[in-house]
Enzyme design. Structure first.
Site, PDB file in Angstrom:
ATOM      1  CD  GLU A 176      19.967   4.654  28.137  1.00 51.35           C
ATOM      2  OE1 GLU A 176      20.823   4.714  27.325  1.00 51.35           O
ATOM      3  OE2 GLU A 176      18.690   4.119  27.680  1.00 51.35           O
ATOM      4  CD  GLU A 251      15.241   6.050  25.388  1.00 51.10           C
ATOM      5  OE1 GLU A 251      15.623   6.750  26.018  1.00 51.10           O
ATOM      6  OE2 GLU A 251      15.838   4.658  24.865  1.00 51.10           O
TER       7      GLU A 251
END
Ligand SMILES: *[C@@H]1O[C@H](CO)[C@@H](O)[C@H](O)[C@H]1NC(C)=O
Ligand SMILES: *[C@@H]1O[C@H](CO)[C@@H](O)[C@H](O)[C@H]1NC(C)=O
Ligand SMILES: *[C@@H]1O[C@H](CO)[C@@H](O)[C@H](O)[C@H]1NC(C)=O
Ligand SMILES: *[C@@H]1O[C@H](CO)[C@@H](O)[C@H](O)[C@H]1NC(C)=O
Ligand SMILES: *[C@@H]1O[C@H](CO)[C@@H](O)[C@H](O)[C@H]1NC(C)=O
Ligand SMILES: *[C@@H]1O[C@H](CO)[C@@H](O)[C@H](O)[C@H]1NC(C)=O
Ligand SMILES: *[C@@H]1O[C@H](CO)[C@@H](O)[C@H](O)[C@H]1NC(C)=O
Length: 659
Positions: A176, A251
């Site tokens: 991320e 995810e």
């Protein structure tokens, strides 16, 4: 269940009794199915699991990984520890510094081996969240020297094989965070030169932006195998489809594991393909095995947060997962005939290309399948009858196995993954009467099973009296039970030149601020015990190593995880320069008491902290040093140990006695 109610049915118009769907492989197949997985890490989400006693620990692992038993996961993704806070704690790096290499730290190696033992075909993935401080060579950025970072990550892949015989199938970039095209190319090259041509790269574990980069950069396009996005909300973008890469939700979920979370998961698992053409979905997290008062408590597929009692809970997301995982394997293909149901919900169909068919249908209503992120706009689902016509390779099937889940949010009488009577297929048709908040699997696969162990022991709080002398001669793990590192890494240490009694200790081993992902404190800290603890006495032998270093013990530590920097509590510090301090905060700004202590580095001291009502008392080496510090807030929290900065220090004979 009504089967074969419309033997000569044609697509219906006007007076519809049933909606009509075709399942057909003659019009070509859809994308390859790559599997359903769980994510251990990001961070420290399996911390407490490792300390379960047998047989409970193996039972939990069976519910997660054993084929045809529970969640029967196809994929295990783990964090490549970076010595840094990554949501619910820190995970240790295999290289605390440039010259260090140790492939026996933490518990991800163990977890991967346990998963592999149960399912030799499980796909293993590694992804860094953070990096030890030496990565970046002082720039606090992993892309400044791409070769250093690539070599570091590749050494982890090599170590997995060399020390644990684990084949890592995919490696990610930086969870991320921005990706860097140059780094990805160097990583690909470094893998290839190490002979790891079969290890694929997933990029970039963030949003869809990398798609644009792949379309214009052929070298980058060659380097990346899979586009992995997080929390896509079941949709994709045009550019991602144009790349013709495999698309994964690498995810997803991140929702409390009650029935609403399970509803969210059911919807995601189907609709990530129906809407977004994503062929793999990975749950953050695998298992809620961290203190519940840390960030995102209870967000795993199941819960195992009490190793001291042995209690664990097989939550409903396990059975939602089973609806797909037990009846379709990576390598199967989706059919092109997948989609939404006319009155809400969705269906997917998968085949092994050899005649097997699995159809998963979900009718989750909006209110009972709300994912935390991203929230989806409201939509409606109503009861409906769905008629399916089987064509192509499936036209001659006469019977399908049937598995059923229903969430009844009013009566709370859920039915979870129940095998019901097989469906009889008549002339290629079968019908299902679908209510809201249900999941069905209808399949040719007969090996499904709802695994079951006897109930685990009852839930119980952390023991009020707890002692650890860290004298583990051959510890199975590098970390002491129940200590949950929140900044820094606390690991077993053995000083063979110590004459005793401090040969075996616990040592804080991170001496440089990591390249962080979340918010490490400026101090190091490991919490332990029960967040509801109020009054207690805590004592610990401590050893300051750095000349101007310092160490603390603490009680009532009220927060950690992502907010560890703002932790409040009662912190009793001693320093190598002969002073002590008592503060209300980990930052050391809210001073409650301070003075001279005579403490020195390189000498063992014993700290004792007592907190009772609104007051705290402290002793040094058994003698009172300070008393009656007024503590109005917080009222409760964990016990903790830690250091004043990223510095080496040791701890021994930790004892807590809570009222
Ligand atoms: C692993 O995969 C192979 C090939 O697809 C298959 O034959 C085998 O049965 C699988 N093993 C297990 C334990 O699922
Ligand atoms: C890392 O930094 C040191 C000191 O700034 C420098 O001497 C060294 O060359 C750098 N290493 C790399 C790989 O650039
Ligand atoms: C860095 O990696 C690139 C690509 O693999 C390679 O060509 C180059 O020689 C490496 N440089 C160093 C200093 O190792
Ligand atoms: C389906 O898969 C099973 C093994 O899982 C296999 O034995 C069988 O031949 C396959 N085909 C059909 C049509 O069931
Ligand atoms: C269902 O969700 C909608 C939209 O979020 C909300 O307006 C409505 O009040 C909810 N209904 C119930 C029964 O919770
Ligand atoms: C190990 O013990 C020796 C002898 O007590 C001591 O001098 C040394 O500082 C210790 N080393 C560490 C790292 O604690
Ligand atoms: C002792 O060391 C601590 C930690 O470095 C520092 O905060 C404090 O000011 C020092 N006290 C004295 C008297 O030097």
């Amino acid at each position: 269940m009504i089967s074969g109610r419309f033997p000569l049915l044609v697509p219906c118009f006007c007076v519809c009794l049933a909606d009509f769907y075709i399942l057909d492989d003659r019009i070509g197949l859809g994308r390859r199915f790559d599997g359903i997985g769980g994510l251990s890490g990001g961070g420290a989400t399996s911390r407490l699991l490792v300390n379960y006693e047998e047989p409970y620990r193996s039972q939990i692992l069976d519910y997660l990984f054993k084929p045809s038993f529970g969640a029967s996961l196809h994929i295990l993704k783990v964090e490549i520890g970076g010595d840094s806070q990554t949501t619910d704690g820190t995970e240790p790096s295999h290289m605390h510094n440039e010259k260090d290499e140790n492939f026996f730290r933490g518990y991800e190696w163990w977890l991967m081996k346990e998963a592999k033992k149960r399912n030799p075909n499980i796909t293993l993935i590694g992804l860094p969240w953070a990096f030890p401080g030496w990565i970046g060579n002082g720039t606090n950025w992993p892309y400044t020297f791409p070769n250093i970072t690539a070599n570091y990550v590749v050494s982890w892949v090599i170590g997995a094989k060399q020390y644990h015989n684990l084949d890592i199938e995919y490696i990610g970039i930086w969870n991320e965070r921005d990706f860097n095209a140059k780094y990805i190319r160097v990583l690909r090259d470094t893998l290839d030169r190490a002979g790891l041509v079969d290890v694929g790269i997933i990029a970039a574990d963030g949003n869809w932006d990398i798609s644009n980069a792949l379309l214009v950069d052929p070298y980058l396009n060659d380097a990346v195998d899979v586009i992995g996005v997080h929390y896509p909300g079941t949709t994709t973008v045009k550019e991602a489809l144009l790349t013709e890469k495999r698309l994964w939700s690498s995810e997803d979920y991140s929702t409390f594991n009650n029935d609403i979370g399970a509803g969210c998961w059911a919807r995601i698992l189907n609709q990530n393909y129906v809407n977004g053409r994503m062929t793999s979905t990975i749950s953050w997290n695998l298992i809620a095995s961290y203190y519940e008062d840390l960030s995102f408590g209870g967000d795993g597929l199941m819960t195992a947060e009490e190793p001291w009692s042995g209690n664990y809970v097989v939550e409903s997301p396990i059975w939602i997962t089973a609806h797909t995982t037990q009846f379709a394997q990576p390598g199967w293909s989706y059919l092109n005939t997948v989609g939404h149901l006319a009155r809400g919900g969705s269906y997917v169909a998968l085949t092994d290309g050899k005649g097997n068919l699995t159809v998963v249908i979900e009718t989750m209503s909006h209110n009972h399948s709300q994912c935390i992120r991203p929230p989806l706009p409201p939509y409606s689902v109503s009861p409906q009858t769905a008629t399916f016509q089987l064509k192509g390779s499936f036209a001659a099937l006469t019977e399908l196995q049937q598995w059923y889940t229903k969430f009844d949010f009013e009566t709370k009488k859920d039915v979870l993954f129940k095998k019901t009577d097989p469906i009889k297929i008549q002339n290629g048709y079968f019908s299902l009467t679908l209510d809201v908040d249900e999941v069905y699997t209808v399949t040719t696969i007969a090996s499904g099973q709802k695994g079951l162990y006897p109930d685990p022991p009852k839930s119980a709080p952390f023991p009020k009296k707890y002692f650890d002398d860290f004298d583990a001669r051959n510890p199975p793990f590098s970390e002491a039970p129940y200590f949950a590192d929140q900044t820094g890494v606390f690991e077993y240490f053995r000083n063979l030149t110590d004459p005793g009694p401090h040969i075996f200790t616990l040592r804080q081993a991170v001496s440089q601020r990591p390249v962080s992902w979340s918010y490490d404190a400026d101090q190091t800290i490991s919490v332990v015990g029960d967040h509801s603890w109020q009054d207690l006495t805590l004592s610990c032998d401590i050893y300051i190593e750095a000349a101007n270093g310092g160490v603390f013990v603490a009680a009532r530590v009220n927060q950690a995880g992502e907010s560890v920097r703002n932790a409040m509590g009662v912190f009793y510090w001693v320093f190598g320069n002969g002073t002590y301090k008592v503060t209300n905060d980990i930052g050391g700004q809210k001073v409650l008491a301070e003075g001279l202590s005579g403490t020195r580095p390189g000498v063992w001291h014993t700290l004792t902290l007592t907190v009772k009502g609104d007051f705290a008392f402290g002793m040094l080496n058994g003698y009172p040093l300070w008393k009656n510090a007024v503590v109005l807030q917080p009222k409760n929290g964990w016990a903790a140990i830690g250091t004043h900065s990223f510095e080496f220090a040791q701890f021994d004979n930790f004892l807590v006695d809570a009222d």
